[in-house]
Motif scaffolding. Structure first.
Motif, short mmCIF file in Angstrom:
data_model
loop_
_atom_site.label_atom_id
_atom_site.label_comp_id
_atom_site.label_asym_id
_atom_site.label_seq_id
_atom_site.Cartn_x
_atom_site.Cartn_y
_atom_site.Cartn_z
N PRO A 29 -0.05 14.18 -2.19
CA PRO A 29 -0.73 15.49 -2.95
C PRO A 29 -0.05 15.12 -4.23
CG PRO A 29 0.09 16.11 -1.45
CD PRO A 29 0.21 14.91 -0.96
N ARG A 30 1.45 14.62 -4.67
CA ARG A 30 2.02 14.85 -5.75
C ARG A 30 2.21 13.74 -6.27
NH1 ARG A 30 7.63 16.40 -2.30
NH2 ARG A 30 6.39 14.09 -1.31
N MET A 31 1.02 12.70 -6.08
CA MET A 31 1.38 11.33 -7.36
C MET A 31 0.12 11.01 -6.72
SD MET A 31 5.44 9.32 -7.41
CE MET A 31 5.70 9.02 -5.45
N PRO A 32 -0.86 11.74 -7.08
CA PRO A 32 -2.68 11.54 -7.21
C PRO A 32 -3.38 10.65 -7.08
CG PRO A 32 -2.61 12.89 -8.53
CD PRO A 32 -0.91 12.14 -7.87
N SER A 33 -1.97 9.32 -8.01
CA SER A 33 -2.34 7.83 -8.36
C SER A 33 -2.14 6.74 -7.29
CB SER A 33 -2.93 7.63 -9.31
OG SER A 33 -2.87 8.96 -9.86
N ILE A 34 -0.67 7.40 -6.19
CA ILE A 34 -0.45 5.86 -5.90
C ILE A 34 -0.53 6.10 -4.30
CG2 ILE A 34 1.72 5.24 -5.11
CD1 ILE A 34 0.89 5.67 -8.58
N VAL A 35 -0.80 5.35 -3.93
CA VAL A 35 -1.29 4.51 -2.25
C VAL A 35 -0.39 4.78 -2.16
CG1 VAL A 35 -2.39 3.10 -0.18
CG2 VAL A 35 -3.83 4.41 -2.76
N PHE A 36 0.84 4.47 -0.63
CA PHE A 36 2.28 4.47 -0.22
C PHE A 36 1.30 4.11 1.76
CE2 PHE A 36 3.13 7.59 -2.65
CZ PHE A 36 4.39 7.08 -3.42
N PRO A 37 2.19 2.77 2.43
CA PRO A 37 2.10 2.57 3.84
C PRO A 37 2.68 3.93 4.01
CG PRO A 37 3.40 1.12 2.77
CD PRO A 37 3.34 1.77 1.67
N SER A 38 2.27 5.06 5.05
CA SER A 38 2.72 5.50 5.49
C SER A 38 4.25 5.47 6.69
CB SER A 38 2.31 6.38 6.68
OG SER A 38 1.12 6.84 5.90
N GLN A 39 4.26 3.53 7.20
CA GLN A 39 5.22 3.12 7.70
C GLN A 39 6.16 2.67 6.34
OE1 GLN A 39 7.35 4.29 10.41
NE2 GLN A 39 5.57 5.80 11.08
N PRO A 40 7.82 1.75 6.67
CA PRO A 40 7.97 0.72 5.91
C PRO A 40 6.92 -0.61 5.96
CG PRO A 40 9.35 2.40 7.11
CD PRO A 40 8.64 2.90 6.88
N LEU A 41 7.14 -1.12 5.27
CA LEU A 41 6.96 -2.94 5.32
C LEU A 41 7.99 -3.67 6.37
CD1 LEU A 41 3.69 -2.99 2.53
CD2 LEU A 41 3.56 -2.50 5.32
N VAL A 42 7.57 -4.22 6.35
CA VAL A 42 8.96 -4.97 7.24
C VAL A 42 8.44 -6.41 7.44
CG1 VAL A 42 9.97 -3.04 8.47
CG2 VAL A 42 7.97 -5.00 9.31
N ALA A 43 10.06 -6.96 7.21
CA ALA A 43 9.52 -9.07 7.31
C ALA A 43 8.53 -9.09 8.04
CB ALA A 43 11.43 -9.72 7.12
N GLU A 44 7.60 -10.21 7.61
CA GLU A 44 6.74 -11.00 8.85
C GLU A 44 5.59 -10.01 8.72
OE1 GLU A 44 7.65 -12.64 11.61
OE2 GLU A 44 9.53 -13.68 11.13
N GLY A 97 -5.92 -11.19 16.93
CA GLY A 97 -4.67 -12.23 17.17
C GLY A 97 -3.40 -11.81 16.66
N GLY A 98 -2.73 -11.61 17.68
CA GLY A 98 -1.05 -11.10 18.30
C GLY A 98 -1.04 -9.58 17.05
N TYR A 99 -1.70 -9.70 16.57
CA TYR A 99 -1.37 -8.11 15.64
C TYR A 99 -2.04 -6.95 15.44
CZ TYR A 99 0.15 -11.48 11.45
OH TYR A 99 0.50 -13.51 10.94
N LEU A 100 -0.76 -6.35 14.80
CA LEU A 100 -1.25 -4.54 15.27
C LEU A 100 -1.79 -4.40 13.38
CD1 LEU A 100 -1.25 -1.71 16.17
CD2 LEU A 100 0.28 -1.45 15.32
N ILE A 101 -3.11 -4.01 13.94
CA ILE A 101 -3.21 -3.77 12.36
C ILE A 101 -3.89 -2.29 11.75
CG2 ILE A 101 -5.67 -4.31 10.67
CD1 ILE A 101 -6.29 -6.90 12.38
N SER A 102 -3.58 -1.81 11.00
CA SER A 102 -2.85 -0.51 10.36
C SER A 102 -3.36 0.01 9.32
CB SER A 102 -1.22 -0.14 10.60
OG SER A 102 -1.65 1.24 9.97
N GLY A 103 -4.14 1.03 9.61
CA GLY A 103 -4.46 1.73 8.17
C GLY A 103 -4.14 2.90 7.83
N ASP A 104 -3.23 3.02 8.24
CA ASP A 104 -2.33 4.17 7.76
C ASP A 104 -1.24 4.24 6.96
OD1 ASP A 104 -1.05 6.60 8.17
OD2 ASP A 104 0.51 5.87 10.27
N PHE A 105 -2.02 4.68 5.65
CA PHE A 105 -1.44 4.39 4.42
C PHE A 105 -2.44 5.77 3.74
CE2 PHE A 105 -2.06 0.24 4.78
CZ PHE A 105 -1.42 -0.73 4.44
N LYS A 106 -1.42 6.69 3.34
CA LYS A 106 -1.92 7.53 2.13
C LYS A 106 -1.22 8.21 1.27
CE LYS A 106 2.99 9.05 3.31
NZ LYS A 106 4.37 10.29 3.87
N VAL A 107 -1.90 9.25 -0.08
CA VAL A 107 -1.69 9.41 -1.19
C VAL A 107 -1.31 10.71 -1.05
CG1 VAL A 107 -3.06 9.80 -3.79
CG2 VAL A 107 -3.79 8.05 -1.76
#
Length: 218
Positions: A54-69, A42-52
């Protein structure tokens, strides 16, 4: 500030700066440009590129910064009875102060939503992270203004990172228990995997969350 929050402030500057993660890889004569764990719909690139990290094993980050829209999809498949799923973003340059984006409790979404309880429209580029906080079960017994609530639904909008601060009548009635839990670390991640373009994370107490990023291709 908790020990986890203080570690977060300097580690985040390392792991989430634009351009440091997922750089383009070149292996002559093949050039790989598409990030891992993606699909198109539907016009979107859908990504599961997140990571935890190891220095903070409770926190999930997007591997690339989230941007507007961008649209951040966070779907709590299961939350343990005392777990709260939290999305925060930086509210200061050094990330020592965080802004609450959304919270879920076992009964559903706890905070204001835009349209979909599991989708967050990103208004501006920033550092975002996802984590689970265990709070003591709320007791409304004897509280005439608590309306027999079982979960906290109101929170301070700003706090140190990895600190979730309920407010309102129910929080006031459970103040001592909440103060005791405030500096406890978030629930650690037990397993992480990818189901196609969806990042699936399971926490130590069984809470399970599915996460995706939707990025407009225009």
């Amino acid at each position: 500030m908790s020990s986890m929050a203080s570690r977060f402030a300097w580690i985040f500057a390392i792991v989430c700066l634009p351009g440091l993660a997922n750089d383009q890889k070149t292996l002559p004569p093949v050039q790989v440009t598409a990030p891992a764990y993606t699909s198109h719909h539907g016009g979107y690139l859908i990504s599961g590129d997140f990571k935890v990290d190891p220095r903070m094993p409770s926190i999930v980050f997007p591997s690339q910064p989230l941007v507007a829209e961008d649209v951040l999809s966070v779907e709590p498949v299961y939350l343990a009875n005392d777990d709260y799923l939290v999305v925060q973003e930086c509210a200061s340059a050094d990330c020592s102060r965080a802004s609450l984006v959304r919270v879920w409790h076992p009964g559903g979404v706890a905070t204001e939503i835009q349209n979909d309880p599991n989708r967050i429209l990103i208004r501006h580029e920033n550092k975002y992270w996802i984590w689970v906080k265990r709070l003591p079960l709320a007791s409304a017994m004897g509280c005439s203004d608590c309306n027999d609530e079982h979960f906290y639904t109101s929170f301070e909008p700003f706090s140190p990172p990895m600190v979730l601060m309920p407010n309102g009548e129910l929080a006031a009635y459970n103040r001592e228990a909440l103060l005791a839990a405030r500096d406890q670390d978030p629930v650690p991640v037990k397993t992480q995997s990818h189901e196609g373009s969806t990042f699936v994370v399971t926490y130590a107490d069984g809470s399970t969350v599915r996460i995706r990023r939707m990025h407009a291709e225009h």
